[in-house]
Design a protein around this motif. Structure first.
Motif, short mmCIF file in Angstrom:
data_model
loop_
_atom_site.label_atom_id
_atom_site.label_comp_id
_atom_site.label_asym_id
_atom_site.label_seq_id
_atom_site.Cartn_x
_atom_site.Cartn_y
_atom_site.Cartn_z
N GLU A 185 0.83 -1.21 0.00
CA GLU A 185 0.00 0.00 0.00
C GLU A 185 0.86 1.25 0.00
OE1 GLU A 185 -3.31 2.22 2.88
OE2 GLU A 185 -2.55 0.21 3.39
N THR A 224 2.45 1.82 -3.48
CA THR A 224 1.52 2.28 -4.52
C THR A 224 1.03 3.71 -4.27
OG1 THR A 224 -0.30 1.21 -3.31
CG2 THR A 224 0.72 -0.03 -5.11
N THR A 225 1.04 4.16 -3.02
CA THR A 225 0.60 5.53 -2.74
C THR A 225 1.74 6.53 -2.81
OG1 THR A 225 0.87 5.12 -0.35
CG2 THR A 225 -1.33 4.78 -1.31
N SER A 226 2.97 6.04 -2.91
CA SER A 226 4.13 6.94 -3.03
C SER A 226 4.40 7.21 -4.51
CB SER A 226 5.36 6.31 -2.38
OG SER A 226 5.83 5.22 -3.16
#
Length: 420
Positions: A410, A413-415
């Motif tokens: 998670e 993918t959010t960075s």
């Protein structure tokens, strides 16, 4: 049968034009395996000959033609007062017509196993006798063809060769390799071999397929060892050799096909091709050691990652490109350029494959590389990220259960790790 025209331009009144390389190219392009090449001059002042391409000897031939049929020796053909229907640009060339009678307007060459049947010193000449001109030869090829540019044939040749090789191996090693090969795969490396094997002057689809199949066997041998080292349970939707038959069998099967693939390549009789693939095998083994060692400093850094990737993945891409070009006797600068292309392509391929680990639509379990602590560029970038980096590094330093793997995925993918 294949029919075409061979065009060329001459620059001198008498000139020996060596067409051997161009005829070889046409044989390879047409996929003629065994048969004949028929050549016919379309001009009455161009002959055909097979002889040695040695400059002093060619001067001897020219001198002989001049002695037998001298220029300006009073040929009746050149008496325009007695001829009818003369073109305005009619040349004075009685000597050229007479010289052509000493040669031939027709020539047939044999082809065996995709190669022109030629003696060591023989070359095929079109002999210009009244140049400079633009000239044409009619060329027909007949016999047994393998179409190298068919969209289906190259792939099927490799698959047939893979099946043939696995058929003759002892069943204890052949069975697990057969399961892996038949499970699919992208076949990128054999495709690179076949594509680059069509670049040089000597193209042979069957030999290219043999080399491509050997490279694919070598690649699959590396996968068997990789799966054992990484403790992977599945590959291409099937149990890995290590998972299905134990680590001892996996090591033995991988070793067997390392040896077999290199033997098949060596038996092709091209030392440069053998060296190109052997160097890749050395790089793969050395980089595997690096890969395992770096897992103690997980997730590692970009420089270490690139060193491992270029050895484990890109080296065989580079060898596939270089070996195909070498097989076709491409120029050294072409081989070098293709080797560099393969290196870059293999590196890019691994980077793209790293991102698959974070895609739910890939068909692979998300976070598999995280769980197995495989070097991954997205993880390296995420660990360096100012926002998520501290948490990523903390999670990676501890035990990676399902919750931890999910959280790391998670955070990645959010960075900005994947866009980078």
């Amino acid at each position: 049968m294949s029919a075409s025209r061979l065009e060329f331009a001459t620059s001198r009144s008498t000139e020996f034009v060596d067409l051997t390389a161009r005829i070889r190219d046409e044989v390879g392009r047409a996929g003629l395996r065994n048969g004949r090449v028929h050549l016919q001059s379309l001009h009455t002042t161009v002959g055909l000959a097979v002889n040695e391409n040695e400059p002093l000897l060619l001067r001897d031939f020219q001198g002989m033609l001049e002695r037998i049929a001298p220029t300006g020796a009073g040929y009746e053909h050149d008496d325009f007062t007695r001829r009818i229907d003369i073109a305005l640009d009619e040349p004075v060339n009685g000597h050229a017509h007479c010289r052509q009678l000493l040669l031939s307007a027709f020539l047939t060459l044999l082809v065996e196993d995709g190669e022109l049947v030629m003696g060591r010193w023989q070359s095929v000449f079109a002999v210009e006798l009244d140049g400079p001109r633009r000239r044409q030869l009619a060329m027909q090829l007949d016999g047994d063809f393998v179409r190298p540019h068919s969209p289906e044939m190259p792939d099927s040749l490799v698959e047939v060769e893979l099946a043939r090789q696995l058929m003759v191996d002892p069943e204890p090693v052949a069975a697990p390799m057969r399961r892996l090969v038949e499970a699919g795969g992208k076949r990128l490396r054999p495709k690179l071999v076949q594509l680059t094997a069509g670049i040089g002057p000597r193209t042979d689809p069957l030999r290219a397929a043999e080399l491509a199949a050997a490279v694919e066997l070598l690649h699959n041998a590396t996968l068997i060892h990789d799966d054992y080292v990484d403790e992977s349970t599945h590959r291409r939707g099937r149990p890995t050799v290590a998972a299905a038959e134990g680590p001892e069998r996996a090591i033995a099967v991988g070793d067997y096909y390392f040896a077999k693939a290199t033997r098949l390549i060596a038996e092709m009789g091209n030392p440069a091709v053998t060296s190109a693939v052997a160097e890749a095998l050395e790089a793969i083994c050395a980089s595997q050691i690096d890969d395992v060692a770096l897992r103690g400093a997980y997730p590692g850094d970009r420089e270490s990652y690139l060193r491992v990737v270029r050895g484990k993945t890109a080296s065989l891409f580079a060898a596939a490109c270089a070996s195909g070009a070498l097989l076709s006797e491409a120029a050294p600068e072409v081989v070098g350029a293709l080797r560099r292309y393969g290196d870059l392509l293999g590196t890019a391929f691994q980077m793209a494959d790293d991102m698959v680990d974070f895609s739910p639509s890939s068909g692979k379990p998300v976070g598999l590389d995280i769980r197995q602590r495989v070097l991954s560029l997205p993880l390296i970038y995420a660990a360096d990220d100012r926002v998520v980096g501290p948490e990523v590094r903390k999670l990676l330093a501890g035990t990676l259960g399902d919750a931890e793997v999910g959280r790391v995925a998670e955070l990645v993918t959010t960075s900005d790790a994947l866009p980078r």
